[in-house]
Design a protein around this motif. Structure first.
Motif, PDB file in Angstrom:
ATOM      1  N   LYS B 136     -15.234  33.723  18.154  1.00  0.00           N
ATOM      2  CA  LYS B 136     -14.759  32.480  17.919  1.00  0.00           C
ATOM      3  C   LYS B 136     -14.096  31.800  19.313  1.00  0.00           C
ATOM      4  O   LYS B 136     -14.453  31.115  19.974  1.00  0.00           O
ATOM      5  N   ASP B 140     -15.323  29.414  22.171  1.00  0.00           N
ATOM      6  CA  ASP B 140     -14.492  28.490  22.736  1.00  0.00           C
ATOM      7  C   ASP B 140     -14.241  28.435  24.178  1.00  0.00           C
ATOM      8  O   ASP B 140     -14.178  27.545  24.973  1.00  0.00           O
ATOM      9  N   GLU B 144     -14.936  25.522  26.966  1.00  0.00           N
ATOM     10  CA  GLU B 144     -13.990  25.188  27.728  1.00  0.00           C
ATOM     11  C   GLU B 144     -13.952  25.658  29.064  1.00  0.00           C
ATOM     12  O   GLU B 144     -13.082  25.232  29.893  1.00  0.00           O
TER      13      GLU B 144
END
Lengths: 258, 258
Positions: B136, B140, B144
């Motif tokens: 995860k 992410d 980002e």
């Protein structure tokens, strides 16, 4: 380098990239061969060499990646030239992984060398010969840009899967016969799994050669036959002697081999 | 398509490629989660779903590869744009492999579901939670473009390696205690290995994010701590009862646990 005096043609640069892949392939092949030899001969020195030499393959991959990206930026290639460069990125990644598996086989051979010889150890050189010959054919197919040879090697991976599945069941049986076999057989099963994975990466390379030469993905579909993942062997099916089975509390209810 | 009416900007095309990677990452994450759940709940239906859904990840990889090559040929990108495209090729390959490992965990859970519950099975959800949280964070970090987050996730892979090594030794011990544990524990060891490999591919993605954002390879060097490859557990060290050890012919000479 700003002071680079040799101006290479794009064709020469592509040839150089292709030679780097061929060299890296040779090192990977040698690593697999040496790892298998280290297991068969219980040769701790050779195993240590294989583990140390793995850094060479990592360095090759970095060099090939850097060169491929440089050529993409500088030459803005199309069609076959573009496929040459994209393929070199993919093949270098597969060869690097093959090196990791060879190093892990060498590492496990150190644990094995401390233990009594386990019978299924003979299966490792047998899988080794097969995987070495598949790798050799795939690397030749790359050098010769020979799609038929690549497909032939790709098809032989099935033999390797079958050999692995039978070794897996055999290994479980030996472990049930004598608990002293458990540690060595577990390492042997993982070594065999590594060999099976090396075969998978060799087939990836065969698929990349098809894409490189023909321009389309390989459309054949060989069902993946990893029977080992379904394998169940029970102590009774493994022919554990009756008295021992009783001492261990094994009953018919657990006899659900498939 | 010759009749394509929508002309996208290059920036839009790169964003679309990046979205494809994010979607593929989401599917891979869901596959790992479902595979771990299938093991924990002995859920054969869920395991079958995971095995079938693996084809979706293969299709994603093909689409991303094709799109990346198309953009390389058409847009002849440089610098950050070029790195975006090369990174998408690498990340798609890692996600596809993660999917293969999830499918193999699901496949092995079918063999496990036929067998009595083995104690180390509780370690699988524990490794599962860790690997899911690393994945995860890495995904992410990709969305980002956050290098610090990628490095933090990369560092947590060491916990996973430690968990795997302790599970490996524990599994060997259970097998020695009772031969009925041999088949289920062997599958559990391979599942744990798959989970450890998923962690390795997640760290590969973290390294690719570093290259993508910073433009250079990640220079940190975390020693690879796969202690399991060296693990030796002897039946006596495993605390096999004395009489049973005698019946099995285990003697002190084989007691060379390290």
């Amino acid at each position: 380098m700003g002071t680079e005096h040799i101006v290479r043609s794009f064709a020469q640069e592509l040839q150089r990239l292709s030679n780097l892949i061929a060299q890296m392939g040779g090192v990977a092949e040698a690593q697999v061969e040496a790892a298998v030899k280290a297991v068969a001969r219980r040769d701790v020195g050779l195993a240590t060499q294989v583990m140390q030499a793995d850094a060479r393959l990592d360095a090759y991959e970095r060099d090939i990646d850097a060169e491929a990206v440089r050529l993409l930026a500088l030459r803005q290639p199309m069609a076959q030239d573009l496929r040459e460069i994209v393929s070199s990125l993919k093949i270098a990644a597969d060869l690097e992984r093959i090196g990791d598996y060879a190093a892990n086989i060498a590492k496990r051979s150190l644990a094995l060398a401390q233990l009594p010889v386990a019978r299924p150890a003979v299966a490792i050189p047998r899988m080794g010969r097969l995987v070495e010959s598949i790798m050799k054919d795939v690397l030749d197919a790359y050098t010769e840009r020979d799609v038929q040879k690549a497909i032939a090697a790709w098809e032989r991976d099935e033999e390797l899967d079958d050999l692995y599945t039978s070794l897996f069941r055999e290994g479980l049986t030996y472990m049930m016969e004598d608990p002293r076999n458990i540690t060595p057989c577990t390492h042997l099963l993982f070594m065999a799994k590594n060999m099976e994975r090396i075969g998978d990466h060799a087939t990836n390379i065969a698929e990349t050669i098809h894409y490189l030469v023909v321009g389309t993905p390989l459309a054949l579909n060989r069902p993946k036959s990893d029977g080992s993942s379904f394998a169940v062997v029970s102590p009774l099916a493994a022919g554990l002697p009756g008295a021992l089975a009783e001492a261990l509390g094994v009953d018919e209810a657990s006899n659900d081999a498939m």
